[in-house]
Every structure is written in C-alpha cells, then in structure tokens.
Design a protein around this motif. Sequence first.
Motif, mmCIF file in Angstrom:
data_model
loop_
_atom_site.group_PDB
_atom_site.id
_atom_site.type_symbol
_atom_site.label_atom_id
_atom_site.label_comp_id
_atom_site.label_asym_id
_atom_site.label_seq_id
_atom_site.Cartn_x
_atom_site.Cartn_y
_atom_site.Cartn_z
ATOM 1 N N LEU A 66 -31.863 -66.929 -31.306
ATOM 2 C CA LEU A 66 -31.485 -68.286 -30.934
ATOM 3 C C LEU A 66 -31.894 -69.190 -32.083
ATOM 4 O O LEU A 66 -32.939 -68.978 -32.695
ATOM 5 C CB LEU A 66 -32.224 -68.736 -29.669
ATOM 6 C CG LEU A 66 -31.870 -68.051 -28.361
ATOM 7 C CD1 LEU A 66 -32.846 -68.467 -27.274
ATOM 8 C CD2 LEU A 66 -30.454 -68.397 -27.950
ATOM 9 N N PRO A 67 -31.084 -70.203 -32.395
ATOM 10 C CA PRO A 67 -31.526 -71.136 -33.428
ATOM 11 C C PRO A 67 -32.765 -71.874 -32.925
ATOM 12 O O PRO A 67 -32.764 -72.429 -31.824
ATOM 13 C CB PRO A 67 -30.338 -72.080 -33.608
ATOM 14 C CG PRO A 67 -29.466 -71.859 -32.432
ATOM 15 C CD PRO A 67 -29.803 -70.545 -31.826
ATOM 16 N N MET A 68 -33.829 -71.825 -33.691
ATOM 17 C CA MET A 68 -35.074 -72.439 -33.256
ATOM 18 C C MET A 68 -35.914 -72.854 -34.450
ATOM 19 O O MET A 68 -35.719 -72.380 -35.566
ATOM 20 C CB MET A 68 -35.875 -71.470 -32.396
ATOM 21 C CG MET A 68 -36.492 -70.325 -33.191
ATOM 22 S SD MET A 68 -37.522 -69.233 -32.215
ATOM 23 C CE MET A 68 -36.298 -68.119 -31.615
ATOM 24 N N THR A 69 -36.848 -73.745 -34.154
ATOM 25 C CA THR A 69 -37.892 -74.101 -35.095
ATOM 26 C C THR A 69 -39.202 -73.675 -34.472
ATOM 27 O O THR A 69 -39.496 -74.037 -33.338
ATOM 28 C CB THR A 69 -37.901 -75.621 -35.362
ATOM 29 O OG1 THR A 69 -36.676 -75.975 -36.014
ATOM 30 C CG2 THR A 69 -39.071 -76.015 -36.245
ATOM 31 N N VAL A 70 -39.946 -72.881 -35.211
ATOM 32 C CA VAL A 70 -41.271 -72.454 -34.757
ATOM 33 C C VAL A 70 -42.274 -73.394 -35.399
ATOM 34 O O VAL A 70 -42.253 -73.623 -36.608
ATOM 35 C CB VAL A 70 -41.552 -70.987 -35.134
ATOM 36 C CG1 VAL A 70 -42.977 -70.598 -34.760
ATOM 37 C CG2 VAL A 70 -40.538 -70.073 -34.461
ATOM 38 N N LEU A 71 -43.130 -73.937 -34.568
ATOM 39 C CA LEU A 71 -44.086 -74.943 -34.997
ATOM 40 C C LEU A 71 -45.494 -74.462 -34.679
ATOM 41 O O LEU A 71 -45.758 -74.009 -33.579
ATOM 42 C CB LEU A 71 -43.773 -76.242 -34.259
ATOM 43 C CG LEU A 71 -44.641 -77.463 -34.442
ATOM 44 C CD1 LEU A 71 -44.705 -77.881 -35.900
ATOM 45 C CD2 LEU A 71 -44.094 -78.595 -33.585
ATOM 46 N N LYS A 95 -44.742 -62.747 -44.243
ATOM 47 C CA LYS A 95 -43.607 -61.844 -44.029
ATOM 48 C C LYS A 95 -42.913 -62.133 -42.696
ATOM 49 O O LYS A 95 -41.683 -62.184 -42.625
ATOM 50 C CB LYS A 95 -44.100 -60.393 -44.072
ATOM 51 C CG LYS A 95 -43.014 -59.362 -43.926
ATOM 52 C CD LYS A 95 -43.556 -57.956 -44.084
ATOM 53 C CE LYS A 95 -44.263 -57.595 -42.789
ATOM 54 N NZ LYS A 95 -44.650 -56.193 -42.681
ATOM 55 N N GLU A 96 -43.691 -62.341 -41.652
ATOM 56 C CA GLU A 96 -43.122 -62.617 -40.331
ATOM 57 C C GLU A 96 -42.419 -63.974 -40.300
ATOM 58 O O GLU A 96 -41.349 -64.106 -39.709
ATOM 59 C CB GLU A 96 -44.221 -62.576 -39.259
ATOM 60 C CG GLU A 96 -44.813 -61.206 -39.016
ATOM 61 C CD GLU A 96 -45.848 -60.781 -40.063
ATOM 62 O OE1 GLU A 96 -46.201 -59.594 -40.085
ATOM 63 O OE2 GLU A 96 -46.293 -61.633 -40.854
ATOM 64 N N MET A 97 -43.001 -64.978 -40.942
ATOM 65 C CA MET A 97 -42.391 -66.310 -40.959
ATOM 66 C C MET A 97 -41.084 -66.307 -41.739
ATOM 67 O O MET A 97 -40.147 -67.036 -41.390
ATOM 68 C CB MET A 97 -43.364 -67.340 -41.543
ATOM 69 C CG MET A 97 -44.543 -67.611 -40.637
ATOM 70 S SD MET A 97 -45.640 -68.968 -41.140
ATOM 71 C CE MET A 97 -45.991 -68.632 -42.840
ATOM 72 N N ALA A 98 -40.980 -65.474 -42.759
ATOM 73 C CA ALA A 98 -39.758 -65.403 -43.567
ATOM 74 C C ALA A 98 -38.569 -64.897 -42.753
ATOM 75 O O ALA A 98 -37.420 -65.186 -43.093
ATOM 76 C CB ALA A 98 -39.989 -64.510 -44.783
ATOM 77 N N ARG A 99 -38.816 -64.177 -41.679
ATOM 78 C CA ARG A 99 -37.739 -63.639 -40.837
ATOM 79 C C ARG A 99 -37.228 -64.652 -39.817
ATOM 80 O O ARG A 99 -36.223 -64.406 -39.152
ATOM 81 C CB ARG A 99 -38.230 -62.393 -40.109
ATOM 82 C CG ARG A 99 -38.520 -61.240 -41.059
ATOM 83 C CD ARG A 99 -38.893 -59.958 -40.334
ATOM 84 N NE ARG A 99 -37.839 -59.582 -39.395
ATOM 85 C CZ ARG A 99 -38.091 -59.061 -38.200
ATOM 86 N NH1 ARG A 99 -39.313 -58.853 -37.785
ATOM 87 N NH2 ARG A 99 -37.085 -58.735 -37.394
ATOM 88 N N LEU A 100 -37.904 -65.764 -39.678
ATOM 89 C CA LEU A 100 -37.529 -66.776 -38.682
ATOM 90 C C LEU A 100 -36.631 -67.840 -39.308
ATOM 91 O O LEU A 100 -36.739 -68.110 -40.503
ATOM 92 C CB LEU A 100 -38.782 -67.417 -38.095
ATOM 93 C CG LEU A 100 -39.601 -66.475 -37.214
ATOM 94 C CD1 LEU A 100 -41.027 -66.987 -37.048
ATOM 95 C CD2 LEU A 100 -38.935 -66.316 -35.871
ATOM 96 N N PRO A 101 -35.776 -68.473 -38.491
ATOM 97 C CA PRO A 101 -34.876 -69.493 -39.043
ATOM 98 C C PRO A 101 -35.619 -70.658 -39.686
ATOM 99 O O PRO A 101 -35.239 -71.126 -40.755
ATOM 100 C CB PRO A 101 -34.073 -69.979 -37.833
ATOM 101 C CG PRO A 101 -34.345 -69.036 -36.730
ATOM 102 C CD PRO A 101 -35.566 -68.258 -37.066
ATOM 103 N N ARG A 102 -36.700 -71.113 -39.040
ATOM 104 C CA ARG A 102 -37.433 -72.269 -39.579
ATOM 105 C C ARG A 102 -38.836 -72.276 -38.985
ATOM 106 O O ARG A 102 -39.011 -72.165 -37.780
ATOM 107 C CB ARG A 102 -36.718 -73.555 -39.219
ATOM 108 C CG ARG A 102 -37.353 -74.780 -39.813
ATOM 109 C CD ARG A 102 -36.418 -75.965 -39.688
ATOM 110 N NE ARG A 102 -37.013 -77.112 -40.349
ATOM 111 C CZ ARG A 102 -37.098 -78.301 -39.814
ATOM 112 N NH1 ARG A 102 -36.598 -78.537 -38.626
ATOM 113 N NH2 ARG A 102 -37.644 -79.302 -40.462
ATOM 114 N N VAL A 103 -39.819 -72.425 -39.852
ATOM 115 C CA VAL A 103 -41.214 -72.488 -39.426
ATOM 116 C C VAL A 103 -41.849 -73.729 -40.033
ATOM 117 O O VAL A 103 -41.695 -73.994 -41.232
ATOM 118 C CB VAL A 103 -42.016 -71.233 -39.863
ATOM 119 C CG1 VAL A 103 -43.477 -71.350 -39.456
ATOM 120 C CG2 VAL A 103 -41.399 -69.970 -39.296
ATOM 121 N N LEU A 104 -42.545 -74.495 -39.204
ATOM 122 C CA LEU A 104 -43.285 -75.667 -39.672
ATOM 123 C C LEU A 104 -44.764 -75.460 -39.387
ATOM 124 O O LEU A 104 -45.139 -75.062 -38.280
ATOM 125 C CB LEU A 104 -42.810 -76.927 -38.944
ATOM 126 C CG LEU A 104 -41.349 -77.311 -39.114
ATOM 127 C CD1 LEU A 104 -41.006 -78.490 -38.214
ATOM 128 C CD2 LEU A 104 -41.047 -77.643 -40.557
#
Length: 189
Positions: A66-71, A95-104
């Motif tokens: 799902l398109p998401m932002t992880v904060l 490495k894990e954050m690189a697989r996510l659409p967006r991490v803040l």
Amino acid sequence: SVLRWEEAYCLWPGQDDHTEAYLEREAKMREMLNVSWNELIVLIPHHVAFLWETRKILEALAEVDLPMTVLTRVDARTTRRQYPEREIVLQTYGKEMARLPRVLIDERIGIGLLLQLADVVVSPFAGTTTERASLCRKPTIICQALGQEGAQDESICWEPHPEKLAQLLRAWHRAGRLPRARLARLIAD
C-alpha cells in the motif's frame, strides 16, 4: 460507541487538550514533514531496547503493498555509546527502510502529536503512546516478541509474529479502517 472516534469527538461536550493541540498544529506538522492529507501514515514509536522488533516490523511493512509513509520519532538527546538515536536508526534499519516507499525520521515533533497524525500505530512495545492510541481508538498493533496475541479491543491488537503484520494491515485497509478520516477535515466541513 457505535460512532467512529472522529464523529464521537465532534459530539463530546468537553475538550480534549491533546486533540485540540493537534488540531491547532496539524497543518504545520504536515508542512514540516511534507505529508499530504491523503497519505497513509504508519507510526512506529522507537526505543533502542527494541531494535530486533523494529527491524522485523519494517521488513513486514515492506510486504504490505500500500502506498504509505512510515514515520518514526527519535529523541535528539538519546545517545547509546557514541551514537545519537537518529544514527542508530539509520545504521540499524537502513536496508529495511530502503525497501519502503517513504520513511521519515523526526525529532522535532512530539510523539503525542505524531500519534494523532498517524493512521495506524505499529509499536514494538506497549507504553504511553499505545495507551493514548487506545483513547483515540486509533488502530494499533503492538508487535513485541513473546508478547500477547489477539485483540485487546476494537482498536488494539497484540501480534507477536511480525510476519502477520502485512496481512492484518491489508485486512484493515479492505475493511475501510485505513486510512482514517481526518478530524480536521471533518470539523472544517
């Protein structure tokens, strides 16, 4: 109550200082974080004692599709050995954050305000953030190894197996629980 939390809040005769503070600051927070009103926001409260759990949560979120932002929020004053918490997060979960659409990774906004901004909380531990999430009936998953398992109530689920997170979040999305209605938008209408 059979009403959604946002609707029930509009009917409360009193005021909730935490929610009122959030409503006053929501637009500014979204601007600071560069998040739109339509984004699905997943909050992961961070604590250096739960590195393994957080890594597994991030791995599981990459499977959600799902398109998401992880904060996640870090404290600029927290240091372990010579590393500030922000650096620990970047080195530990890169490495894990690189697989996510967006991490803040944020250290400017308080966790209470970020909690209210989020659509869902996925926490590696139970604490004040998950307690407040419960009061707001915010969908929350406590994903702690060897922790409890099952629903605590309509909004809090204990899931010790991070590999089950993606399935649970997709089910909540299909059921219309994610993303949540924006309280500020409801009040403005």
